[in-house]
Scaffold this motif. Structure first.
Motif, PDB file in Angstrom:
ATOM      1  N   ASN A 277       9.694  37.077 -26.956  1.00  0.00           N
ATOM      2  CA  ASN A 277       9.346  37.396 -25.920  1.00  0.00           C
ATOM      3  C   ASN A 277      10.549  37.391 -24.699  1.00  0.00           C
ATOM      4  N   VAL A 278      11.929  36.807 -25.408  1.00  0.00           N
ATOM      5  CA  VAL A 278      13.347  36.518 -24.816  1.00  0.00           C
ATOM      6  C   VAL A 278      14.164  37.888 -25.260  1.00  0.00           C
ATOM      7  N   GLY A 279      15.560  37.340 -24.244  1.00  0.00           N
ATOM      8  CA  GLY A 279      16.804  39.085 -24.270  1.00  0.00           C
ATOM      9  C   GLY A 279      17.536  38.194 -24.702  1.00  0.00           C
ATOM     10  N   ALA A 280      17.647  36.795 -25.152  1.00  0.00           N
ATOM     11  CA  ALA A 280      18.889  36.944 -26.234  1.00  0.00           C
ATOM     12  C   ALA A 280      18.318  35.528 -27.097  1.00  0.00           C
ATOM     13  N   VAL A 281      19.363  35.023 -27.600  1.00  0.00           N
ATOM     14  CA  VAL A 281      18.847  33.743 -29.328  1.00  0.00           C
ATOM     15  C   VAL A 281      20.335  33.280 -29.168  1.00  0.00           C
ATOM     16  N   LEU A 282      20.215  31.587 -28.957  1.00  0.00           N
ATOM     17  CA  LEU A 282      21.385  30.934 -29.245  1.00  0.00           C
ATOM     18  C   LEU A 282      21.623  30.873 -30.847  1.00  0.00           C
ATOM     19  N   ILE A 283      23.186  30.836 -31.190  1.00  0.00           N
ATOM     20  CA  ILE A 283      23.050  31.060 -32.533  1.00  0.00           C
ATOM     21  C   ILE A 283      24.045  29.126 -33.075  1.00  0.00           C
ATOM     22  N   LEU A 284      23.289  29.232 -33.955  1.00  0.00           N
ATOM     23  CA  LEU A 284      24.460  28.591 -34.487  1.00  0.00           C
ATOM     24  C   LEU A 284      25.096  28.000 -35.933  1.00  0.00           C
ATOM     25  N   SER A 285      25.712  26.811 -35.943  1.00  0.00           N
ATOM     26  CA  SER A 285      26.333  27.068 -37.216  1.00  0.00           C
ATOM     27  C   SER A 285      26.148  26.526 -38.468  1.00  0.00           C
ATOM     28  N   ARG A 286      26.328  26.112 -39.015  1.00  0.00           N
ATOM     29  CA  ARG A 286      25.231  25.018 -40.307  1.00  0.00           C
ATOM     30  C   ARG A 286      25.676  24.011 -39.322  1.00  0.00           C
ATOM     31  N   GLU A 287      26.199  23.922 -38.858  1.00  0.00           N
ATOM     32  CA  GLU A 287      26.184  21.987 -39.235  1.00  0.00           C
ATOM     33  C   GLU A 287      25.608  21.842 -37.378  1.00  0.00           C
TER      34      GLU A 287
ATOM     35  N   ILE B 134      27.551  40.092 -35.574  1.00  0.00           N
ATOM     36  CA  ILE B 134      27.236  40.930 -34.631  1.00  0.00           C
ATOM     37  C   ILE B 134      26.982  39.819 -32.698  1.00  0.00           C
ATOM     38  N   MET B 135      27.667  38.843 -33.088  1.00  0.00           N
ATOM     39  CA  MET B 135      27.246  38.132 -32.173  1.00  0.00           C
ATOM     40  C   MET B 135      28.583  37.608 -30.717  1.00  0.00           C
ATOM     41  N   ASN B 136      28.424  36.985 -29.635  1.00  0.00           N
ATOM     42  CA  ASN B 136      29.210  36.949 -28.560  1.00  0.00           C
ATOM     43  C   ASN B 136      29.183  35.527 -28.436  1.00  0.00           C
ATOM     44  N   SER B 137      30.921  34.921 -28.244  1.00  0.00           N
ATOM     45  CA  SER B 137      31.175  33.658 -28.232  1.00  0.00           C
ATOM     46  C   SER B 137      32.447  33.796 -27.510  1.00  0.00           C
ATOM     47  N   PRO B 138      32.687  33.180 -26.836  1.00  0.00           N
ATOM     48  CA  PRO B 138      32.013  31.333 -26.991  1.00  0.00           C
ATOM     49  C   PRO B 138      30.527  31.621 -26.761  1.00  0.00           C
ATOM     50  N   VAL B 139      29.944  30.235 -26.217  1.00  0.00           N
ATOM     51  CA  VAL B 139      28.774  30.864 -25.211  1.00  0.00           C
ATOM     52  C   VAL B 139      28.993  30.011 -23.981  1.00  0.00           C
ATOM     53  N   ARG B 140      28.119  30.673 -22.989  1.00  0.00           N
ATOM     54  CA  ARG B 140      28.446  30.136 -21.657  1.00  0.00           C
ATOM     55  C   ARG B 140      27.721  30.037 -21.823  1.00  0.00           C
TER      56      ARG B 140
ATOM     57  N   PRO C  95      26.101  25.110 -31.577  1.00  0.00           N
ATOM     58  CA  PRO C  95      26.362  26.732 -30.268  1.00  0.00           C
ATOM     59  C   PRO C  95      27.485  27.056 -30.921  1.00  0.00           C
ATOM     60  N   VAL C  96      27.726  28.263 -31.852  1.00  0.00           N
ATOM     61  CA  VAL C  96      28.528  29.124 -31.728  1.00  0.00           C
ATOM     62  C   VAL C  96      28.874  30.161 -31.218  1.00  0.00           C
ATOM     63  N   GLY C  97      27.926  30.625 -30.254  1.00  0.00           N
ATOM     64  CA  GLY C  97      27.188  31.774 -30.173  1.00  0.00           C
ATOM     65  C   GLY C  97      25.962  32.766 -29.441  1.00  0.00           C
ATOM     66  N   VAL C  98      26.025  33.990 -29.079  1.00  0.00           N
ATOM     67  CA  VAL C  98      24.600  34.335 -28.624  1.00  0.00           C
ATOM     68  C   VAL C  98      24.596  35.965 -29.282  1.00  0.00           C
ATOM     69  N   VAL C  99      23.190  36.599 -29.681  1.00  0.00           N
ATOM     70  CA  VAL C  99      23.069  36.924 -29.495  1.00  0.00           C
ATOM     71  C   VAL C  99      21.724  38.240 -29.162  1.00  0.00           C
ATOM     72  N   SER C 100      22.122  38.791 -27.644  1.00  0.00           N
ATOM     73  CA  SER C 100      21.246  39.190 -27.340  1.00  0.00           C
ATOM     74  C   SER C 100      20.920  40.558 -27.492  1.00  0.00           C
ATOM     75  N   LYS C 101      20.043  41.194 -26.967  1.00  0.00           N
ATOM     76  CA  LYS C 101      19.242  43.186 -27.274  1.00  0.00           C
ATOM     77  C   LYS C 101      20.325  43.515 -27.196  1.00  0.00           C
ATOM     78  N   THR C 102      21.105  43.685 -26.015  1.00  0.00           N
ATOM     79  CA  THR C 102      22.398  44.737 -25.590  1.00  0.00           C
ATOM     80  C   THR C 102      23.313  44.734 -27.101  1.00  0.00           C
ATOM     81  N   ASP C 103      23.575  43.531 -27.669  1.00  0.00           N
ATOM     82  CA  ASP C 103      24.343  43.696 -28.726  1.00  0.00           C
ATOM     83  C   ASP C 103      23.842  44.069 -29.694  1.00  0.00           C
ATOM     84  N   LEU C 104      22.282  44.092 -29.933  1.00  0.00           N
ATOM     85  CA  LEU C 104      21.781  44.669 -31.408  1.00  0.00           C
ATOM     86  C   LEU C 104      21.842  46.436 -30.925  1.00  0.00           C
TER      87      LEU C 104
END
Length: 300
Positions: free
Chosen positions: A191-201, A230-236, A204-213
């Protein structure tokens, strides 16, 4: 919106003092694509659905459209197929406390405000609007830490709330190679509006929000594609110990609804702060106005 001086008691304010006097709407036969376009264009989270008489019969949110994307529903499908009935309504003369109670009880982030005709809406009130009103209150206060440092006392700095006192100390995340469908499952479950996207390591490398979807849905991107497409980067982000009022100011003027919180280094994300958090948990941004706070207990 009224000018608020430091003697104001926030609990005496009405819905009309914070609401936006416009409520975007579409006819029930309009397409999901049209709704997504309006939500993205006006940076809003939901819109009203009306019948042939312009009477409100439902509401469609980003979450509803995300669900349609996940289910593989064609984007030209009429909105009446995915709308939620009976949007939560309030009067412009209701108090902010009662409107906040409605939002908490119905587990929504906004309520629509009726006009002269109770079957129609003249505006909308969201956590974002309340937070903007509270920021104006703080901005005029002599204890505001955003004022030039020469005018501040030690007590003013001590009174200032810090980001970590208000933030949500948990972060939902996915890996950049996980599918968009997996992202949607996480957003719905948390029940959140965005998730943090992580690299394989694990960085944090980006964010995906409902707007991105919504944008991905409109562009015809497959839900099986990876999050990195579809992620936005960098992470604010902002620091764990930053004064709350400064961070709220940044969010309000940059027109962003959330910032991730880091501690010691931007790579160490420890929480997230949304304008919803600031609005529903605190009124104001320091301890100097405790007597005039709007107290809102736990709830979405």
């Amino acid at each position: 919106m009224p000018i608020i001086d430091k003697k104001s008691v926030l609990s005496g304010l009405k819905v009309r003092d914070a609401m936006r006097r416009i409520a975007t709407h579409l006819h029930k036969q309009a397409s999901i694509n049209e709704a997504a376009k309006l939500l993205i264009k006006f940076r809003i989270n939901s819109l009203l659905i009306v019948d042939a008489n312009d009477e409100v019969i439902g509401v469609v949110s980003k979450t509803n459209i995300m669900g349609a994307y996940y289910a593989g529903i064609p984007i030209e499908t009429p909105l009446e197929a995915i709308m939620m009935p009976s949007p939560v309504l309030c009067s412009p003369e209701d108090t902010l406390e009662s409107a906040l109670d409605l939002m908490r009880t119905h587990k929504v982030h906004r309520v629509f405000v009726t006009g002269d005709d109770p079957k129609q809406a003249s505006g909308v009130l969201a956590y974002y609007d309340i937070c903007g009103l509270l920021y104006r209150y703080c901005h005029r206060c002599e204890r505001n830490v955003a004022r030039p440092r020469a005018s501040l006392s030690d007590s003013s700095m001590a009174d200032a709330l810090r980001v970590h006192e208000v933030m949500t100390p948990s972060v939902f995340f996915n890996r950049k190679d996980e599918s968009i469908m997996t992202i949607m499952e996480g957003l719905e479950a948390g029940n959140v509006g965005a998730v943090l996207i992580l690299s394989r390591e694990g960085q944090p490398v980006g964010v995906v929000s409902k707007t991105d979807l919504l944008m991905a849905y409109k562009r015809g991107i497959s839900p099986e594609d990876p999050a990195k497409s579809i992620m936005n980067s960098p992470v604010r982000s902002c620091d764990y110990d930053d004064p709350l009022v400064l961070v709220i100011r940044e969010m309000v003027f940059a027109d962003v609804q959330r910032l991730f919180i880091h501690r010691e280094t931007p790579a160490n994300i420890v929480g997230v702060l949304s304008l919803s958090d600031a609005a529903r948990i605190r009124s104001g941004s320091c301890r100097a106005c405790l007597s005039s706070r709007i107290e809102v207990l736990d709830g979405p």
